[in-house]
Design a protein around this motif. Structure first.
Motif, mmCIF file in Angstrom:
data_model
loop_
_atom_site.group_PDB
_atom_site.id
_atom_site.type_symbol
_atom_site.label_atom_id
_atom_site.label_comp_id
_atom_site.label_asym_id
_atom_site.label_seq_id
_atom_site.Cartn_x
_atom_site.Cartn_y
_atom_site.Cartn_z
ATOM 1 N N MET A 68 36.120 -7.101 -6.721
ATOM 2 C CA MET A 68 36.976 -6.507 -5.727
ATOM 3 C C MET A 68 36.128 -6.261 -4.473
ATOM 4 O O MET A 68 35.002 -5.773 -4.552
ATOM 5 C CB MET A 68 37.545 -5.190 -6.254
ATOM 6 C CG MET A 68 38.253 -4.392 -5.216
ATOM 7 S SD MET A 68 38.852 -2.743 -5.727
ATOM 8 C CE MET A 68 39.055 -2.823 -7.460
ATOM 9 N N LYS A 69 36.685 -6.610 -3.353
ATOM 10 C CA LYS A 69 36.005 -6.364 -2.084
ATOM 11 C C LYS A 69 36.741 -5.231 -1.373
ATOM 12 O O LYS A 69 37.969 -5.248 -1.274
ATOM 13 C CB LYS A 69 36.022 -7.633 -1.227
ATOM 14 C CG LYS A 69 35.312 -7.485 0.097
ATOM 15 C CD LYS A 69 35.299 -8.802 0.856
ATOM 16 C CE LYS A 69 34.529 -8.692 2.135
ATOM 17 N NZ LYS A 69 34.502 -9.974 2.858
ATOM 18 N N VAL A 116 40.534 -5.685 -0.221
ATOM 19 C CA VAL A 116 40.832 -7.041 0.241
ATOM 20 C C VAL A 116 40.946 -7.941 -0.987
ATOM 21 O O VAL A 116 40.013 -8.042 -1.778
ATOM 22 C CB VAL A 116 39.707 -7.563 1.178
ATOM 23 C CG1 VAL A 116 40.023 -8.974 1.637
ATOM 24 C CG2 VAL A 116 39.518 -6.621 2.349
ATOM 25 N N ASN A 117 42.097 -8.551 -1.146
ATOM 26 C CA ASN A 117 42.290 -9.480 -2.256
ATOM 27 C C ASN A 117 41.677 -10.809 -1.888
ATOM 28 O O ASN A 117 42.048 -11.423 -0.897
ATOM 29 C CB ASN A 117 43.780 -9.666 -2.562
ATOM 30 C CG ASN A 117 44.413 -8.405 -3.106
ATOM 31 O OD1 ASN A 117 43.762 -7.656 -3.812
ATOM 32 N ND2 ASN A 117 45.657 -8.168 -2.763
ATOM 33 N N GLU A 118 40.720 -11.241 -2.688
ATOM 34 C CA GLU A 118 40.063 -12.512 -2.438
ATOM 35 C C GLU A 118 40.770 -13.605 -3.212
ATOM 36 O O GLU A 118 41.046 -13.456 -4.396
ATOM 37 C CB GLU A 118 38.592 -12.439 -2.863
ATOM 38 C CG GLU A 118 37.803 -11.443 -2.032
ATOM 39 C CD GLU A 118 36.347 -11.439 -2.426
ATOM 40 O OE1 GLU A 118 35.805 -12.517 -2.716
ATOM 41 O OE2 GLU A 118 35.754 -10.359 -2.443
ATOM 42 N N VAL A 119 41.066 -14.696 -2.543
ATOM 43 C CA VAL A 119 41.688 -15.856 -3.195
ATOM 44 C C VAL A 119 40.575 -16.756 -3.692
ATOM 45 O O VAL A 119 39.730 -17.191 -2.923
ATOM 46 C CB VAL A 119 42.609 -16.623 -2.215
ATOM 47 C CG1 VAL A 119 43.223 -17.814 -2.889
ATOM 48 C CG2 VAL A 119 43.666 -15.671 -1.657
ATOM 49 N N GLN A 120 40.561 -17.028 -4.997
ATOM 50 C CA GLN A 120 39.525 -17.875 -5.577
ATOM 51 C C GLN A 120 40.005 -19.309 -5.650
ATOM 52 O O GLN A 120 41.146 -19.582 -6.003
ATOM 53 C CB GLN A 120 39.165 -17.385 -6.994
ATOM 54 C CG GLN A 120 38.572 -15.989 -6.969
ATOM 55 C CD GLN A 120 38.203 -15.534 -8.370
ATOM 56 O OE1 GLN A 120 38.434 -16.233 -9.337
ATOM 57 N NE2 GLN A 120 37.628 -14.346 -8.456
#
Length: 66
Positions: free
Chosen positions: A1-2, A60-64
């Motif tokens: 999680m960022k 911030v939701n990071e898209v992998q």
């Protein structure tokens, strides 16, 4: 999680400068503005006080990539 954390502080700086005694109030104001705007006063400014104003956090939701 960022997580992005933002801290807002109000910083009060103080400078001790020498000006001639015979200057008028308006001339003193102009001298101070000129010193500040030219950057000449920056080396004389010392942090006098720091007041905490606020803190906030945003996930911030990071898209992998797959």
């Amino acid at each position: 999680m960022k997580v992005i954390v933002t801290v807002v502080e109000k910083i009060t700086s103080e400078a001790h400068i020498e000006l001639p005694d015979e200057l008028t109030k308006e001339v003193i104001k102009q001298q101070i503005l000129d010193l500040y705007n030219s950057g000449q006063m920056q080396t004389d400014l010392n942090i006098f006080q720091v007041d905490f104003e606020s803190i906030s956090a945003r996930i911030v939701n990071e898209v992998q990539a797959t």
